[in-house]
Scaffold this active site. Structure first.
Site, mmCIF file in Angstrom:
data_model
loop_
_atom_site.group_PDB
_atom_site.id
_atom_site.type_symbol
_atom_site.label_atom_id
_atom_site.label_comp_id
_atom_site.label_asym_id
_atom_site.label_seq_id
_atom_site.Cartn_x
_atom_site.Cartn_y
_atom_site.Cartn_z
ATOM 1 N N SER A 65 14.355 -28.930 8.467
ATOM 2 C CA SER A 65 13.659 -28.196 9.527
ATOM 3 C C SER A 65 12.560 -29.106 10.058
ATOM 4 O O SER A 65 12.153 -30.064 9.373
ATOM 5 C CB SER A 65 13.016 -26.935 8.929
ATOM 6 O OG SER A 65 12.059 -26.385 9.823
ATOM 7 N N TYR A 73 8.543 -21.591 2.547
ATOM 8 C CA TYR A 73 9.596 -22.185 3.395
ATOM 9 C C TYR A 73 9.276 -23.648 3.697
ATOM 10 O O TYR A 73 10.121 -24.531 3.540
ATOM 11 C CB TYR A 73 9.700 -21.377 4.693
ATOM 12 C CG TYR A 73 10.793 -21.849 5.636
ATOM 13 C CD1 TYR A 73 12.111 -21.405 5.483
ATOM 14 C CD2 TYR A 73 10.515 -22.726 6.691
ATOM 15 C CE1 TYR A 73 13.110 -21.831 6.349
ATOM 16 C CE2 TYR A 73 11.505 -23.151 7.558
ATOM 17 C CZ TYR A 73 12.807 -22.694 7.387
ATOM 18 O OH TYR A 73 13.792 -23.121 8.247
#
Ligand code: NAD
Length: 269
Positions: A154, A167
């Site tokens: 990401s 995350y």
């Protein structure tokens, strides 16, 4: 990227392929000629639908249920794949989720769930794939590499993210995991590459794009001024898995419309 690289006769496993980016990647790999295992955690109907889409366009796929954070599930999934396709050429570690909260309110359970699925899941699947790549070695008429592992990371492997600490930590972990196994596996002709998506329109971030106001706010973070689609990432994954990318290993390719360009600095600072 209109010319699709060939993945003919190769078999691929995509985790979390019943939705979003994983589905886009599975469709792109199948369009490039790969046989694809569609891994899902809970939604069998959605996984069956991806299989149906692939077979309707002349491709080959089947669905396998497995929780990527459970070692026994992962081993059983690879056993099913080997029973059907004999081996594996491409692993796409895509499964992931968010459990968001303010840091001081974050429960240990939510921390552990995100790390287990997003990071440990990539460890468990990559280890099984790497064992098979090393056992089998290069098959010259299929690919120059003995195997390819693509780790879905990401932009939050480099952009800190308040309110999403578990995350962001999982994605930062994927970066070093990917680089370290790339270093260890390169002598075996195994390539390991990360993809760092920016904002891609999927269920994981629905609240960031499902109203015009939310989308406008999101677009202030994207210099290229559009939200990404799963097919964008699918095309990149198919190319990275192909021999056209044979000299790429141990790096993350960001596909983010410029989100990692710190757009807040464009007219400030
Ligand atoms: P999504 O919610 O549509 O898909 C997530 C997938 O992971 C689903 O198929 C889900 O079933 C699967 N999954 C969750 N837990 C699992 C488990 N325990 N075992 C197996 N599968 C499991 O979201 P998405 O946006 O398609 O996310 C896919 C990946 O892309 C994730 O790793 C996510 O972090 C990453 N990503 C997404 C974006 C984005 O903007 N959408 C941006 C950067 C990175």
């Amino acid at each position: 990227m209109n010319q699709i690289p060939s993945l003919k006769d190769q078999s691929a496993l995509v985790t979390g392929a019943d939705s979003g980016i994983g589905k886009g990647v599975a469709l792109a790999l199948a369009a490039a000629g790969a046989k694809v295992v569609i891994n899902y955690a809970h939604n069998q109907a959605a996984a069956d639908d991806v299989v149906a889409q692939i077979t309707a366009s002349g491709g080959e796929a089947f669905a396998v249920q497995a929780d990527v954070s459970h070692e026994d599930d992962v081993k059983a999934m690879f056993a099913q794949m080997f029973a059907r396709y004999g081996t594996i050429d491409i692993l796409v570690n895509n499964a992931g989720l968010q459990k968001d909260s303010k840091f001081i309110d974050m429960s240990l359970a939510d921390w552990n769930t995100v790390i287990s699925i997003n990071l440990t899941g990539q460890f468990l699947c990559s280890r099984e794939a790497a064992k098979e790549f090393i056992r089998r070695g290069v098959v010259e008429d299929r690919s120059m590499a003995a195997g390819k592992i693509i780790c879905m990371s990401s932009v939050h492997e480099v952009i800190p993210w308040a309110g999403h600490v578990n995350y962001a930590a999982s994605k930062g972990g994927i970066s070093m995991f990917m680089k370290s196994i790339a270093q260890e596996l390169a002598p075996h002709k195994i390539r390991v590459v990360g993809i760092g998506p920016g904002a891609i329109q999927t269920p994981i971030n629905k609240s960031a794009w499902d109203t015009p106001e939310a989308l406008d706010k999101l677009l202030t973070l994207i210099p290229y001024n559009r939200i990404g689609k799963p097919a964008d990432i699918g095309q990149l994954a198919a190319w990275l898995a192909s021999d056209q990318a044979d000299y790429i290993t141990g790096t993350t390719i960001f596909m983010d419309g410029g989100m990692t360009l710190y757009p807040g600095f464009a007219d400030n600072g």
